[in-house]
Motif scaffolding. Structure first.
Motif, PDB file in Angstrom:
ATOM      1  N   VAL A 101      84.123  18.427  94.687  1.00 26.49           N
ATOM      2  CA  VAL A 101      84.673  19.659  95.258  1.00 26.49           C
ATOM      3  C   VAL A 101      83.607  20.400  96.064  1.00 26.49           C
ATOM      4  O   VAL A 101      83.851  20.846  97.189  1.00 26.49           O
ATOM      5  N   TRP A 102      82.415  20.531  95.487  1.00 27.90           N
ATOM      6  CA  TRP A 102      81.330  21.273  96.140  1.00 27.90           C
ATOM      7  C   TRP A 102      80.938  20.640  97.467  1.00 27.90           C
ATOM      8  O   TRP A 102      80.655  21.337  98.443  1.00 27.90           O
ATOM      9  N   LEU A 103      80.918  19.333  97.533  1.00 28.18           N
ATOM     10  CA  LEU A 103      80.402  18.623  98.697  1.00 28.18           C
ATOM     11  C   LEU A 103      81.124  19.014  99.978  1.00 28.18           C
ATOM     12  O   LEU A 103      80.503  19.179 101.032  1.00 28.18           O
ATOM     13  N   PHE A 104      82.444  19.194  99.898  1.00 29.21           N
ATOM     14  CA  PHE A 104      83.231  19.483 101.099  1.00 29.21           C
ATOM     15  C   PHE A 104      83.669  20.942 101.172  1.00 29.21           C
ATOM     16  O   PHE A 104      84.491  21.302 102.016  1.00 29.21           O
ATOM     17  N   ALA A 105      83.123  21.787 100.289  1.00 24.83           N
ATOM     18  CA  ALA A 105      83.518  23.195 100.283  1.00 24.83           C
ATOM     19  C   ALA A 105      82.954  23.952 101.477  1.00 24.83           C
ATOM     20  O   ALA A 105      83.586  24.874 102.001  1.00 24.83           O
ATOM     21  N   ASP A 106      81.757  23.577 101.921  1.00 25.54           N
ATOM     22  CA  ASP A 106      81.136  24.210 103.078  1.00 25.54           C
ATOM     23  C   ASP A 106      81.561  23.467 104.343  1.00 25.54           C
ATOM     24  O   ASP A 106      81.441  22.245 104.431  1.00 25.54           O
ATOM     25  N   GLU A 107      82.057  24.194 105.325  1.00 21.54           N
ATOM     26  CA  GLU A 107      82.624  23.573 106.527  1.00 21.54           C
ATOM     27  C   GLU A 107      81.595  22.754 107.299  1.00 21.54           C
ATOM     28  O   GLU A 107      81.865  21.614 107.695  1.00 21.54           O
TER      29      GLU A 107
END
Length: 247
Positions: A167-173
């Motif tokens: 989840v964290w990996l793709f949370a930042d655009e």
């Protein structure tokens, strides 16, 4: 690319890394317009990009840079100092001992026996997560070498870390765009060939026999490739395909 006009009809039979071929075609087209149609044809057969929801990311995946793993550990485990490197296929994760005694490290994301950094290291290096009982305790009380309760607890925390990492990996655009582009470049550039036998003359073919379209396509593949598997069901005409391919 000596004669791009002749290559355009053959693009549908291209296999391998299409992105690499397309990059080279674009370079050629930049200096010679005759290659533009060939580059356009390659672009048509390029596999569509996969998005974040279609990508399975796990701690230790080789395509994920070490700096992102370190950033994940710092933000998630509330550690000020985490250094991560990835050399010769092995991951190294370092964090000062005094930062590994927090609630986040030993309760939220880890256990008293295996803290969060230890578990992340095991995940990245695909190591088995097991908690062993002290040798002195085994000598005194006997029983199994494995502390089953502590092992189950540590494995549950490791699964929690893996889920959070995805989840964290793709949370930042911005991070997501960088990683998605890298994933597609590495793993979503290959295309299986699609051969068409519709134009084959098939010398010596009896007028009483009309091949199925997939038999013609298979013959075209036999001609084009050194080895071919005819993975057709019984009765589909594999023998006929082989005779036509041999001729």
């Amino acid at each position: 690319l000596s004669n791009p006009e002749e290559l355009i009809p053959a693009v549908t039979a291209i296999s391998g890394n299409v992105r690499t071929k397309l990059d080279k075609a674009r370079e050629a087209a930049a200096t010679n317009p005759i290659y533009r149609d060939y580059a356009d044809a390659l672009r048509e057969v390029l596999p569509p990009d996969k998005g974040p929801t279609q990508i399975s990311a796990r701690p230790g995946a080789a395509w994920i840079p070490a700096n992102y793993v370190a950033q994940f550990a710092r933000e998630t485990f509330e550690a000020a100092t985490v250094a991560v490197d990835h050399l010769s296929g092995a991951w190294g994760i370092d964090c000062p001992d005094y930062q590994r005694n927090s609630v986040a490290m030993t309760e939220t994301w880890g256990t008293p026996h295996r803290d969060a950094i230890d578990l992340l290291d095991a995940l990245c290096n695909s190591k088995q997560i097991v908690v062993e009982r002290p040798a002195s305790e085994i000598e005194r009380t006997g029983g199994s070498r494995i502390d089953h309760e502590a092992t189950v607890a540590a494995q549950a925390k490791a699964a929690k870390i893996s889920d959070r990492f995805r989840v964290w990996l793709f949370a930042d655009e911005q991070r997501s765009e960088t990683l998605v582009a890298e994933f597609n470049r590495r793993f979503n550039s290959l295309r299986a060939p699609r051969h068409s036998g519709s134009a084959l003359t098939l010398p010596g073919l009896s007028q009483r026999f009309e091949p199925h379209y997939y038999q013609r396509d298979a013959v075209a593949r036999i001609i084009a490739e050194p080895t071919v598997l005819l993975d057709h069901v019984v009765g589909a005409g594999k023998s006929g395909t082989m005779f036509m391919g041999a001729m």
